[in-house]
Design an enzyme around this catalytic site. Structure first.
Site, PDB file in Angstrom:
ATOM      1  N   ASN A   1      46.351  78.992   3.244  1.00 23.95           N
ATOM      2  CA  ASN A   1      46.838  77.836   2.774  1.00 23.95           C
ATOM      3  C   ASN A   1      47.100  76.864   4.084  1.00 23.95           C
ATOM      4  O   ASN A   1      47.572  75.676   3.739  1.00 23.95           O
ATOM      5  CB  ASN A   1      47.274  77.749   1.638  1.00 23.95           C
ATOM      6  CG  ASN A   1      47.251  76.201   1.093  1.00 23.95           C
ATOM      7  OD1 ASN A   1      47.441  75.676   0.298  1.00 23.95           O
ATOM      8  ND2 ASN A   1      49.063  76.207   1.405  1.00 23.95           N
TER       9      ASN A   1
ATOM     10  N   HIS B   1      44.609  76.099  22.002  1.00 22.56           N
ATOM     11  CA  HIS B   1      46.010  75.678  21.371  1.00 22.56           C
ATOM     12  C   HIS B   1      46.750  76.582  22.345  1.00 22.56           C
ATOM     13  O   HIS B   1      48.256  75.918  23.570  1.00 22.56           O
ATOM     14  CB  HIS B   1      46.706  75.993  20.299  1.00 22.56           C
ATOM     15  CG  HIS B   1      46.642  75.532  18.959  1.00 22.56           C
ATOM     16  ND1 HIS B   1      45.764  75.470  18.403  1.00 22.56           N
ATOM     17  CD2 HIS B   1      48.077  74.904  18.059  1.00 22.56           C
ATOM     18  CE1 HIS B   1      45.785  74.565  17.431  1.00 22.56           C
ATOM     19  NE2 HIS B   1      47.244  74.706  16.942  1.00 22.56           N
TER      20      HIS B   1
END
Length: 596
Positions: free
Chosen positions: A432, A508
């Site tokens: 989440n 990233h």
């Protein structure tokens, strides 16, 4: 019927239904001439009401010994008012929840019935568009007018107090800097050496941005026009080849030019941030534009009447804060320039805040670590020391970029959908957290990596397992596709999710490598290995406050590891430069061997 003395009138209470007693009133037994005793609760606690005699054939509650009933009127009225307010709040909450579900379902049905450029492979309407659970296959991004979550929370005084506490912390950093300068140097001078160093040679980065922007503005749109132009088959093949060649040149310019400028001019970290973020943004926007507009453009060439996208819509897309292309977006009616100025000012304040945190909490600790012998104790202590500045940097990056910067551009462009993030701070699982931290990037990864991987793995799995031809299955048994997707969805979703983690982790790590100027795969390991494991272990079934505490604890430790290891490597490469440049010397961490 006139009101009983000492009780609320019909204007202050609901009218009782036939056969039922009024709220707070005496209960009448059938066939009796006197009411039963009833206990009521007022401001003074629980009381007992006794019936009194009648007046004009009507029963009334007793007053005090002097017959005064006025002092009972106010407590009963307050009690009834509180009861009505509680019922009203519960009723509004239930109605709001049901209305929200109905509107979400109606919106989804309207979107599904509207002729779009792409038909979903397995359409399945979700229960609610507002849920943060992973959407079903085929769902597309829906843009609606809504405010950012922090803007809504800032309307609450309690949340604004937390914001004021962060401002007070910045003031404390400034005061401490002035006090240290006054004590050590005997003068009041607020230096910005770290800020000036970080943004050094910024004009070079801005000049490099111009050809990057022009290439993104012209090449993808011209390639699309070449593919959309009608003509003979041979002529169209030549134009299609020319469009592909232009896109290849565009990709080379975006990939090679920023790297060349950063290495050639030895740009500092903040100036490198400008280049790498714009580089990644232009690549993602170019891909989204071609992916969303190309099928409709090819169909328009076939005579289906779908118009090619306008240049103005593409130009607007390049600046609006989203990575998903649409021909139109919901727009606000006007621009609040004071809101724009406020967000830019807050962005600048966050940059100053970050410089003070690095200058006061990181530089004094890590600048001289290479002068001390390596030990596990020193490494663990440095990681624990870096947890506080690390989590501060995470919050500042979130607030400065995902809230202030994006909202400022959204307001200037009257872009209506401001949901750039969700309530990630309430996450009880890392799955989440990854979905709610950066909704802008998550939408792009879900639309063009996750869904594509899911489409290209579900049907091949069916072909391998049952010997079914994918094309034949699409043509002869289209009704079986949803069942197959559900049957093989678990395995296909895991494969698609691993693909998303791989792409995101590599991106990233590339950004960190570009900004810092060296390769040290801390982010790659934390994101791909640790983050991937936590994503599958801490799933959405993990709920409760304890899981939220665990998520925050792991975030603290992860940020401490990143800040500590990257700062050590930064100073080690300056204290121990390479005598001879080799490939292994560039990719091997210098902090493992550098001791002055």
């Amino acid at each position: 019927m006139r009101a009983l003395p000492g009780w609320p009138s019909s204007e202050g209470r609901r009218k009782p239904r036939p056969g039922l007693p009024a709220a707070g009133g005496p209960t009448m037994e059938p066939g009796t001439a006197r009411p039963r005793l009833q206990r009521t609760e007022g401001l003074g606690g629980e009381q007992e009401r006794r019936p009194c005699g009648d007046r004009d054939g009507e029963w009334r509650p007793c007053g005090d010994r002097d017959g005064n009933t006025e002092k009972h009127k106010a407590p009963d009225l307050v009690q009834w008012t509180r009861h009505v307010e509680a019922v009203k709040a519960q009723l509004l909450e239930q109605v709001q929840g049901q209305l929200k579900e109905l509107l979400d379902q109606a919106m989804w049905e309207a979107i599904q019935s509207y002729p779009s450029q792409h038909k979903p492979l397995f359409p399945a309407p979700p229960d609610s568009l507002s849920r943060t659970q992973e959407p079903s296959l085929g769902k597309q991004k829906v843009f609606i007018i809504r405010k950012s979550l922090l803007d809504e929370l800032m309307e609450m005084q309690h949340f604004r107090t937390i914001y004021h506490m962060f401002i007070a912390g910045l003031c404390v950093f400034i005061i401490s800097t002035l006090a240290i300068d006054l004590i050590d140097e005997g003068r009041l001078l607020l230096e910005f050496d770290l800020l000036i160093f970080s943004f050094g040679q910024l004009p070079v980065a801005l000049v490099t941005w111009v050809p990057m922007f022009l290439s993104t503005l012209l090449v993808p749109y011209q390639a699309l026009r070449l593919w959309a132009r009608p003509g003979a088959e041979g002529t169209w093949v030549l134009r299609a080849g020319l469009g592909c060649a232009l896109l290849a040149v565009h990709a080379v310019v975006l990939c090679a030019l920023p790297v060349h400028v950063a290495v050639e001019h030895q740009l500092p970290p903040a100036s490198r941030c400008v280049l790498v973020f714009e580089q990644v943004r232009f690549l993602m926007k170019s891909y989204s534009f071609l992916r969303e507009a190309l099928p409709g453009t090819l169909r328009s060439r076939g005579g289906e009447g779908i118009q090619a996208p306008s240049f103005s819509s593409y130009l607007y897309f390049l600046f609006c804060p989203t990575l998903i292309y649409r021909e139109t977006y919901p727009r606000t009616p006007y621009v609040r320039w004071n809101y724009v100025a406020k967000n830019f000012a807050q962005t600048l304040g966050c940059v100053l805040y970050a410089c003070f945190i690095l200058g006061r909490l990181c530089v004094p600790v890590f600048a001289n670590m290479s002068r001390e012998p390596f030990s596990t104790r020193a490494l663990v202590l440095s990681i624990l020391h870096a947890t506080l500045p690390g989590i501060f940097m995470l919050l500042l990056i979130f607030f400065a970029f995902l809230h202030c910067w994006l909202n400022a551009f959204a307001e200037m462009l009257r872009f209506g959908d401001r949901m750039f993030y969700r309530d990630w701070w309430n996450s009880t699982s890392f799955s989440n957290y990854y979905r709610t931290w950066n909704v802008v990037v998550h939408d792009w990864l879900y639309s063009y990596v996750y869904q594509d991987a899911l489409r290209h793995t579900t049907l091949p799995l069916a072909s391998l397992r049952w010997g079914l031809s994918v094309e034949k299955l699409r043509e002869t048994h289209p009704s079986l596709l949803p069942s197959l997707c559900q049957l093989l969805g678990g395995r296909a979703r895991r494969v698609a999710m691993l693909g998303v983690f791989l792409v995101s982790a590599v991106a990233h790590e590339y950004i960190f490598c570009f900004v810092l100027g060296f390769f040290y795969p801390v982010m790659l390991i934390l994101f791909l290995v640790v983050g991937g494991m936590l994503n599958f272990m801490m799933h959405d079934k993990c709920t409760g406050p304890a899981w939220n505490v665990l998520v925050w604890t792991l975030l603290f430790l992860g940020q401490g590891i990143q800040v500590s290891l990257y700062c050590q490597e930064w100073y080690a490469r300056r204290h121990c430069p390479l005598t001879q440049t080799t490939f292994w010397g560039l990719v091997t961490p210098r902090s493992w061997s550098c001791r002055i």
